[in-house]
Enzyme design. Structure first.
Site, PDB file in Angstrom:
ATOM      1  CG  ASN A 199      -7.060  -9.332  48.349  1.00  0.00           C
ATOM      2  OD1 ASN A 199      -7.745  -8.787  49.061  1.00  0.00           O
ATOM      3  ND2 ASN A 199      -6.736 -10.739  48.678  1.00  0.00           N
ATOM      4  CG  HIS A 234      -6.242 -12.289  57.689  1.00  0.00           C
ATOM      5  ND1 HIS A 234      -7.524 -13.174  57.661  1.00  0.00           N
ATOM      6  CD2 HIS A 234      -5.868 -12.385  56.437  1.00  0.00           C
ATOM      7  CE1 HIS A 234      -7.887 -13.711  56.524  1.00  0.00           C
ATOM      8  NE2 HIS A 234      -6.836 -13.280  55.614  1.00  0.00           N
ATOM      9  CB  THR A 262     -10.626  -8.774  50.787  1.00  0.00           C
ATOM     10  OG1 THR A 262      -9.469  -8.818  51.401  1.00  0.00           O
ATOM     11  CG2 THR A 262     -10.969  -7.581  49.864  1.00  0.00           C
ATOM     12  CD  GLU A 263      -8.052 -13.198  52.381  1.00  0.00           C
ATOM     13  OE1 GLU A 263      -7.514 -13.305  53.002  1.00  0.00           O
ATOM     14  OE2 GLU A 263      -7.689 -12.927  50.967  1.00  0.00           O
ATOM     15  CG  LEU A 264     -13.205  -8.506  59.457  1.00  0.00           C
ATOM     16  CD1 LEU A 264     -12.000  -7.661  59.807  1.00  0.00           C
ATOM     17  CD2 LEU A 264     -14.709  -7.590  59.324  1.00  0.00           C
TER      18      LEU A 264
END
Length: 374
Positions: A199, A234, A262-264
């Site tokens: 990640n 991000h 994974t981290e939108l």
């Protein structure tokens, strides 16, 4: 009786004209044949303290990630001390709601206590000692949730922001470049059935993308199965371009791995630096010129946010054969990390649900896109 007949006749007429419609699908229903859709949860959300958010999560999402409770510091703060209660609650919530449960994260240079890398005198430990500490941690944490947590972010952010080389961390300086290999080996041993991921952020950038490709290829050459590469989404309103994101999806899929977003989230606020990543160590002092929407988001910016999300999900669906899941980093604007990073106290608007737990126009735009035939 006459009034009842009129009411029934009116209802039947409305139904025949299409005025009575089924309720709209949720996010997880709209993309059930494409990929998982999820959110990262804080302790209040999975413990039941924030009941509104919890209901929203149960309704909209079919996969969850933990914001903090499974990072090394919170779960293993001292050499002989583990704090499993919050993580247990997180996993229990996912199991109760039949969700795909993700563990985040096993090896990272941030939120890892100093004792991990030091001896009693505060000096760096040897390679052998650090490897043993890594193995014990991974074996204990992954082993505890064997068969419950289906996928793990094994190594997080190991590639430098510039040049695509390994990031200079204590993991690298003490163990060497094979620290990532060892982490994946230990995780696989602890739960052979769990999916294992790498990640990182800013993976739309060619140099960083190539660094990750080299890393994953080196792991694969040693027989290590990397199920997916996690692209932390991000993003801003204009950076990256859709072409940049797409190039990385295609490049990573050629490795034979899936791509997870994974981290939108999408930061609509002015950027206090030229950063294009998510390095939590990079912070700035409070400055009102970087908190310009404290009383509400202007409609013009709301429209840009809506289009941005619609464009991203159009791209995601185009490549749904390569994507495993899309996870938002947070549930509502109120609890997004972007309210406090890179400047504390900002009023941010990066997600699909507002501070009142209501869907924003971007949410409807995504559902409208999903309803269209490909």
């Amino acid at each position: 009786m006459k009034n009842n007949k009129i009411w029934i006749t009116t209802c039947l007429a409305a139904f025949s004209l299409g005025f009575v419609q089924k309720s709209e699908p949720t996010l997880k229903e709209a993309f059930q044949n494409s990929f998982y859709v999820g959110a990262a949860l804080n302790k209040a959300q999975f413990s039941g303290k924030d009941t509104k958010a919890q209901e929203l999560v149960k309704k909209q999402f079919n996969t969850i990630s933990p914001e903090n409770v499974l990072k090394w510091g919170p779960v293993h703060p001292k050499p002989e001390e583990y704090n499993f209660k919050p993580a247990d609650d997180y996993v229990a919530f996912g199991q109760q709601n039949k969700m795909f449960i993700v563990g985040h994260t096993l090896v990272w240079h941030q939120q890892t206590p100093d004792w991990v890398f030091e001896d009693e005198a505060g000096k760096p430990v040897s390679r052998e000692v650090l490897l043993k500490r890594m193995e014990n941690h991974i074996s204990t944490v992954v082993g505890r949730y064997k068969g419950k947590i289906q996928g793990w972010d094994v190594v997080n952010e190991a590639i430098a922001d510039q040049g695509g080389q390994m990031r200079p961390t204590k993991w690298l300086s003490i163990i060497g470049e094979d620290f990532a290999q060892k982490a994946f080996e230990y995780a696989h041993k602890a739960d052979p059935q769990a999916e294992l991921y790498y990640n990182d952020y800013s993976l739309y950038r060619p140099d960083k993308r190539e660094g990750v490709i080299r890393l994953v290829k080196s792991l694969q050459a040693k027989g290590i199965k990397v199920k997916a590469i996690g692209m932390q989404g991000h993003y801003g309103l204009t950076v990256p371009t859709m072409e940049q994101v797409e190039a990385s999806i295609v490049a990573f899929s050629k490795l034979g791995v899936e791509v997870n977003f994974t981290e939108l989230d999408i930061d609509v606020l002015p950027n206090p630096s030229q950063r294009q990543g998510a390095d939590i160590a990079e912070t700035f002092d409070a400055d009102q010129k970087f908190n310009v929407y404290s009383s509400g988001l202007p409609d013009s910016v709301q429209q840009k946010l809506t289009k941005r999300y619609a464009d991203l999900f159009t791209l995601f669906r185009k490549h749904q054969d390569k994507i495993g899941r899309i996870t938002f980093w947070g549930v509502t604007d109120a609890n997004s990390w972007l309210n406090n990073w890179p400047i504390k106290g900002r009023t941010s608007y990066p997600l699909l649900f507002d501070r009142q737990y209501q869907p924003k126009p971007a949410y409807q735009a995504i559902l409208n896109m999903a309803a269209q035939k490909k």
